[in-house]
Design a protein around this motif. Structure first.
Motif, PDB file in Angstrom:
ATOM      1  N   GLU A 182      48.599  44.787  43.171  1.00  0.00           N
ATOM      2  CA  GLU A 182      48.708  43.512  42.456  1.00  0.00           C
ATOM      3  C   GLU A 182      47.413  43.184  41.722  1.00  0.00           C
ATOM      4  O   GLU A 182      47.431  42.773  40.567  1.00  0.00           O
ATOM      5  N   LEU A 183      46.280  43.376  42.383  1.00  0.00           N
ATOM      6  CA  LEU A 183      44.998  43.125  41.722  1.00  0.00           C
ATOM      7  C   LEU A 183      44.789  44.064  40.547  1.00  0.00           C
ATOM      8  O   LEU A 183      44.269  43.652  39.501  1.00  0.00           O
ATOM      9  N   GLY A 184      45.211  45.314  40.698  1.00  0.00           N
ATOM     10  CA  GLY A 184      45.109  46.263  39.595  1.00  0.00           C
ATOM     11  C   GLY A 184      45.900  45.812  38.388  1.00  0.00           C
ATOM     12  O   GLY A 184      45.442  45.933  37.241  1.00  0.00           O
ATOM     13  N   VAL A 185      47.081  45.269  38.629  1.00  0.00           N
ATOM     14  CA  VAL A 185      47.919  44.761  37.540  1.00  0.00           C
ATOM     15  C   VAL A 185      47.240  43.576  36.858  1.00  0.00           C
ATOM     16  O   VAL A 185      47.222  43.476  35.624  1.00  0.00           O
ATOM     17  N   VAL A 186      46.664  42.684  37.651  1.00  0.00           N
ATOM     18  CA  VAL A 186      45.978  41.519  37.082  1.00  0.00           C
ATOM     19  C   VAL A 186      44.798  41.957  36.219  1.00  0.00           C
ATOM     20  O   VAL A 186      44.626  41.477  35.098  1.00  0.00           O
ATOM     21  N   VAL A 187      44.002  42.889  36.736  1.00  0.00           N
ATOM     22  CA  VAL A 187      42.850  43.383  35.970  1.00  0.00           C
ATOM     23  C   VAL A 187      43.313  44.027  34.673  1.00  0.00           C
ATOM     24  O   VAL A 187      42.781  43.741  33.592  1.00  0.00           O
ATOM     25  N   GLU A 188      44.303  44.892  34.752  1.00  0.00           N
ATOM     26  CA  GLU A 188      44.804  45.567  33.549  1.00  0.00           C
ATOM     27  C   GLU A 188      45.325  44.569  32.527  1.00  0.00           C
ATOM     28  O   GLU A 188      45.036  44.690  31.324  1.00  0.00           O
ATOM     29  N   GLU A 189      46.046  43.572  32.978  1.00  0.00           N
ATOM     30  CA  GLU A 189      46.595  42.560  32.076  1.00  0.00           C
ATOM     31  C   GLU A 189      45.470  41.786  31.384  1.00  0.00           C
ATOM     32  O   GLU A 189      45.526  41.546  30.175  1.00  0.00           O
ATOM     33  N   ARG A 190      44.461  41.423  32.132  1.00  0.00           N
ATOM     34  CA  ARG A 190      43.352  40.668  31.543  1.00  0.00           C
ATOM     35  C   ARG A 190      42.553  41.532  30.571  1.00  0.00           C
ATOM     36  O   ARG A 190      42.101  41.049  29.528  1.00  0.00           O
ATOM     37  N   LEU A 191      42.393  42.817  30.892  1.00  0.00           N
ATOM     38  CA  LEU A 191      41.700  43.723  29.975  1.00  0.00           C
ATOM     39  C   LEU A 191      42.490  43.899  28.686  1.00  0.00           C
ATOM     40  O   LEU A 191      41.913  43.937  27.596  1.00  0.00           O
ATOM     41  N   ARG A 192      43.801  43.994  28.815  1.00  0.00           N
ATOM     42  CA  ARG A 192      44.642  44.133  27.614  1.00  0.00           C
ATOM     43  C   ARG A 192      44.565  42.920  26.709  1.00  0.00           C
ATOM     44  O   ARG A 192      44.785  43.024  25.508  1.00  0.00           O
ATOM     45  N   HIS A 193      44.271  41.764  27.292  1.00  0.00           N
ATOM     46  CA  HIS A 193      44.132  40.551  26.499  1.00  0.00           C
ATOM     47  C   HIS A 193      42.708  40.372  25.975  1.00  0.00           C
ATOM     48  O   HIS A 193      42.348  39.324  25.451  1.00  0.00           O
ATOM     49  N   GLY A 194      41.893  41.418  26.145  1.00  0.00           N
ATOM     50  CA  GLY A 194      40.557  41.412  25.559  1.00  0.00           C
ATOM     51  C   GLY A 194      39.489  40.712  26.368  1.00  0.00           C
ATOM     52  O   GLY A 194      38.391  40.481  25.864  1.00  0.00           O
ATOM     53  N   GLU A 195      39.789  40.362  27.623  1.00  0.00           N
ATOM     54  CA  GLU A 195      38.779  39.685  28.435  1.00  0.00           C
ATOM     55  C   GLU A 195      37.714  40.681  28.898  1.00  0.00           C
ATOM     56  O   GLU A 195      37.989  41.849  29.126  1.00  0.00           O
ATOM     57  N   ASP A 196      36.517  40.183  29.027  1.00  0.00           N
ATOM     58  CA  ASP A 196      35.389  40.980  29.486  1.00  0.00           C
ATOM     59  C   ASP A 196      35.431  41.043  31.008  1.00  0.00           C
ATOM     60  O   ASP A 196      35.402  40.005  31.670  1.00  0.00           O
TER      61      ASP A 196
END
Length: 107
Positions: A22-36
Motif C-alpha cells: 500500500e505504501l509503495g502504491v502511495v509513493v508511486e502515485e505521488r511520484l507520478r503526480h510530480g511530487e518531490d
C-alpha cells in the motif's frame, strides 16, 4: 469494562506485506503526480504504523463502525501491542509515549 477483542485477520508478516504494498502504491502515485519524494517521504507512516492503523480500523468495524473514545482508542492500541508484541514500540510511539524513556531511571 468490556475487553477489546480484535479479530485476527492475518499474520503480522502478511499485514506488513499488505502495508508495504500500500505504501509503495502511495509513493508511486505521488511520484507520478510530480511530487518531490524529499518533500513527502517523512510524512508517510512506517509499515508498522500502517499495520496498527489497519488493525485499529478492524476494531472500529467490529464495534459497529463507532469511532472510539479516547479511552477506547488507548485500550484498542494497547490490545494490538499485546496481541502483536513486535508492534509494541510502534504502538507506544503512536500513543505519544517513548517505550524506552523510563529505562535506567530507577522507576
Amino acid at each position: 469494562m468490556e475487553e477489546v477483542r480484535i479479530e485476527r485477520r492475518a499474520s503480522l508478516e502478511v499485514l506488513r506485506a499488505e502495508a508495504s504494498e500500500e505504501l509503495g502504491v502511495v509513493v508511486e502515485e505521488r511520484l507520478r503526480h510530480g511530487e518531490d519524494p524529499w518533500a513527502f517521504m517523512e510524512d508517510l507512516p512506517t509499515v508498522d504504523e500502517l499495520v496498527v492503523h489497519m488493525l485499529r480500523a478492524d476494531a472500529i468495524i467490529a464495534d459497529g463502525g463507532r469511532m472510539p473514545t479516547h479511552v477506547r482508542h488507548y485500550r484498542v492500541l494497547r490490545q494490538i501491542a499485546l496481541e502483536h508484541p513486535a508492534l509494541t514500540n510502534t504502538v507506544w510511539r503512536m500513543l505519544g509515549e517513548d517505550p524506552l524513556a523510563h529505562r535506567g531511571s530507577g522507576d
